[in-house]
Motif scaffolding. Structure first.
Motif, PDB file in Angstrom:
ATOM      1  N   GLY A   1       0.786  -1.227  -0.067  1.00  0.00           N
ATOM      2  CA  GLY A   1      -0.017   0.088   0.054  1.00  0.00           C
ATOM      3  C   GLY A   1       0.797   1.097  -0.100  1.00  0.00           C
ATOM      4  O   GLY A   1       1.812   1.332   0.543  1.00  0.00           O
ATOM      5  N   TYR A   2       0.100   2.406  -0.678  1.00  0.00           N
ATOM      6  CA  TYR A   2       1.025   3.532  -0.807  1.00  0.00           C
ATOM      7  C   TYR A   2       0.157   4.507  -1.481  1.00  0.00           C
ATOM      8  O   TYR A   2      -0.911   4.327  -1.886  1.00  0.00           O
ATOM      9  CB  TYR A   2       2.437   3.615  -1.382  1.00  0.00           C
ATOM     10  N   CYS A   3       0.685   5.786  -1.502  1.00  0.00           N
ATOM     11  CA  CYS A   3      -0.040   6.852  -2.373  1.00  0.00           C
ATOM     12  C   CYS A   3       0.968   7.477  -3.091  1.00  0.00           C
ATOM     13  O   CYS A   3       1.990   7.569  -2.921  1.00  0.00           O
ATOM     14  CB  CYS A   3      -0.671   7.725  -1.453  1.00  0.00           C
ATOM     15  N   LEU A   4       0.294   8.051  -4.210  1.00  0.00           N
ATOM     16  CA  LEU A   4       1.136   8.800  -5.267  1.00  0.00           C
ATOM     17  C   LEU A   4       0.466  10.004  -5.608  1.00  0.00           C
ATOM     18  O   LEU A   4      -0.831  10.031  -5.684  1.00  0.00           O
ATOM     19  CB  LEU A   4       1.516   7.778  -6.578  1.00  0.00           C
ATOM     20  N   SER A   5       1.106  11.090  -6.274  1.00  0.00           N
ATOM     21  CA  SER A   5       0.461  12.359  -6.450  1.00  0.00           C
ATOM     22  C   SER A   5       0.108  12.218  -8.226  1.00  0.00           C
ATOM     23  O   SER A   5       0.792  12.563  -8.748  1.00  0.00           O
ATOM     24  CB  SER A   5       1.287  13.523  -6.146  1.00  0.00           C
TER      25      SER A   5
ATOM     26  N   ASP B   1      -4.317   8.098  -4.801  1.00  0.00           N
ATOM     27  CA  ASP B   1      -3.973   9.423  -5.221  1.00  0.00           C
ATOM     28  C   ASP B   1      -4.131  10.540  -4.125  1.00  0.00           C
ATOM     29  O   ASP B   1      -5.123  10.624  -3.748  1.00  0.00           O
ATOM     30  CB  ASP B   1      -4.760  10.100  -6.523  1.00  0.00           C
ATOM     31  N   ASP B   2      -2.872  11.052  -3.826  1.00  0.00           N
ATOM     32  CA  ASP B   2      -2.814  12.069  -2.627  1.00  0.00           C
ATOM     33  C   ASP B   2      -3.062  13.693  -3.330  1.00  0.00           C
ATOM     34  O   ASP B   2      -3.184  14.450  -2.553  1.00  0.00           O
ATOM     35  CB  ASP B   2      -1.657  12.033  -1.891  1.00  0.00           C
ATOM     36  N   GLN B   3      -3.135  13.674  -4.672  1.00  0.00           N
ATOM     37  CA  GLN B   3      -3.382  14.739  -5.471  1.00  0.00           C
ATOM     38  C   GLN B   3      -2.489  15.893  -5.159  1.00  0.00           C
ATOM     39  O   GLN B   3      -2.627  17.105  -5.459  1.00  0.00           O
ATOM     40  CB  GLN B   3      -4.926  15.173  -5.164  1.00  0.00           C
ATOM     41  N   GLY B   4      -1.284  15.375  -4.580  1.00  0.00           N
ATOM     42  CA  GLY B   4      -0.287  16.405  -4.333  1.00  0.00           C
ATOM     43  C   GLY B   4      -0.670  17.356  -3.192  1.00  0.00           C
ATOM     44  O   GLY B   4       0.011  18.356  -2.834  1.00  0.00           O
TER      45      GLY B   4
END
Length: 398
Positions: free
Chosen positions: A11-15, A55-58
């Protein structure tokens, strides 16, 4: 038997949207290539791998909630860090509270103050990341004749820029270069002429820039069209590593000196990296991502190689065991041999300085083989000579 086939969930997030989306989407494709590769070899500990990715959306404010969800609701087997200081740093409290093994991607100095023993960084800036990112720029400048004596620091007003600017100040002092001007600008800035006008008034020998993607384009265009000609310009710009930024700017980039973590030069052709990039580049256009992937792809793939090697060596997902193994092991990756040291950073820095030379037009192919981004530092990785001062690089254009 059924339990053995339960997927390993990472698990993780990306922008994937927002100002860093281009780089993050490249990392996503590199991760998917790694997943296909490891699953084709039978998976991790005999189990297929799948991602739980958000998605962390930046937006840094979204990150804590994402990691709480990954860890408490999704109950993933492993967590990794996404792209950039702005989203890695806010993930740390959740990870630390739960004492998880955590390999970040490209956060600069994330663990400087926290000193969390289960954090590891894939950014090759070594035990003193603030200084390592920027030292090559100042070291090169100090070797030139006439020797530059002054520098102006121009940076985006954002979390990612704080550590590079601190490093720049330390390196300026180390090499006897006086800071004569310092300014930050909002990321929303579109007109950079007043910023460069103010720098020009100081007559600074060096212009050190710390910028993101869109603002890199605005800064380069403004500097190229301005009467002011620093002796060296660049340093810590995130934008010029991105192929879309390079092709947008074209010859306007000539003469700029900037950091890189990998470049397509003979001394950086580690085992497996060319095959990885070939696979990535075959898929890049259809995926709508950076066409070359030189900046993000080797490190993103290596990030998961580190995780996989630790899991396979320890035989499971125990966070303490994984971290202990990572602290003592030399990993073999597409970025070459990686060994972690103080605060989970690489034990030795490996930051390149490149100078853009001979760019003609806006065609992407000229950037494929390293003939337009010349590695000028460190000497053991160099592929050519620095053109100094900046104005000379402009007269050398093809």
């Amino acid at each position: 038997m059924a339990a053995e086939q339960t997927p390993v969930r990472i698990g993780y997030c990306l922008s994937l949207t927002g100002p860093l989306a281009d780089n993050s989407r490249s990392a996503r494709l590199a991760h998917e290539i790694w997943r296909a590769d490891i699953n084709a070899r039978g998976g991790l500990l005999g189990r297929p791998v799948e991602f739980v990715r958000y998605d962390d959306q930046g937006d840094a404010s979204l990150v804590p909630g994402i990691y709480e969800r990954l860890l408490d609701e999704d109950k993933v087997d492993l967590v990794i860090g996404g792209y950039g200081t702005n989203t890695l740093l806010p993930a740390m409290p959740s990870v630390m509270e739960r004492q998880r093994f955590f390999v970040g991607l490209m956060g600069l100095g994330v663990n400087n103050a926290l000193v969390y023993p289960r954090y590891f960084a894939m950014i090759p800036t070594g035990p003193d990341p603030n200084a390592a990112l920027t030292e090559g720029f100042f070291e090169l400048a100090a070797q030139q004749n006439p020797r530059p004596t002054t520098v102006a620091l121009v940076s985006a007003d954002a979390e990612f820029s704080r550590n590079p600017v601190l490093g720049a100040k330390d390196n300026a002092e180390k090499y006897g270069i006086k800071v004569v001007h310092e300014v930050t600008y909002p990321l929303s800035t579109e007109d950079f002429k007043p910023v460069i006008d103010a720098v020009a008034e100081t007559g600074s020998d060096l212009l050190f820039l710390c910028s993101y993607l869109d603002d890199s384009i605005g800064l380069v265009r403004t500097i190229r069209s301005h009467r002011y000609r620093p002796k060296m310009v660049g340093g810590a710009m995130i934008g010029p590593q991105n192929t879309a930024v390079r092709t947008t700017l074209g010859p306007s980039l000539n003469g700029f000196v900037n950091y890189e973590y990998w470049a397509p030069v003979p001394k950086m052709m580690f085992p497996g990296v060319q095959e990885l990039l070939s696979t990535y580049q075959e898929r890049a256009a259809d995926a709508g991502v950076d066409l070359l992937g030189h900046y993000m792809v080797p490190l993103a793939y290596a990030q998961l190689q580190v995780v996989a090697q630790a899991v396979e060596a320890t035989g499971g997902f125990d966070d303490e065991s994984l971290a202990a193994y990572a602290r003592e092991t030399t990993f073999r990756t597409v970025m070459g041999e990686v060994r972690f040291g103080v605060k989970g950073e690489w034990s030795q820095p490996r930051v390149l300085q490149v100078q853009f030379q001979g760019i003609s037009g806006h065609e992407v192919g000229q950037f494929r083989n390293g003939s337009r981004q010349i590695v000028v530092s460190p000497p053991e990785s160099s592929s050519g000579e620095l053109i100094f001062p900046y104005a000379e690089a402009l007269t050398a254009e093809q």
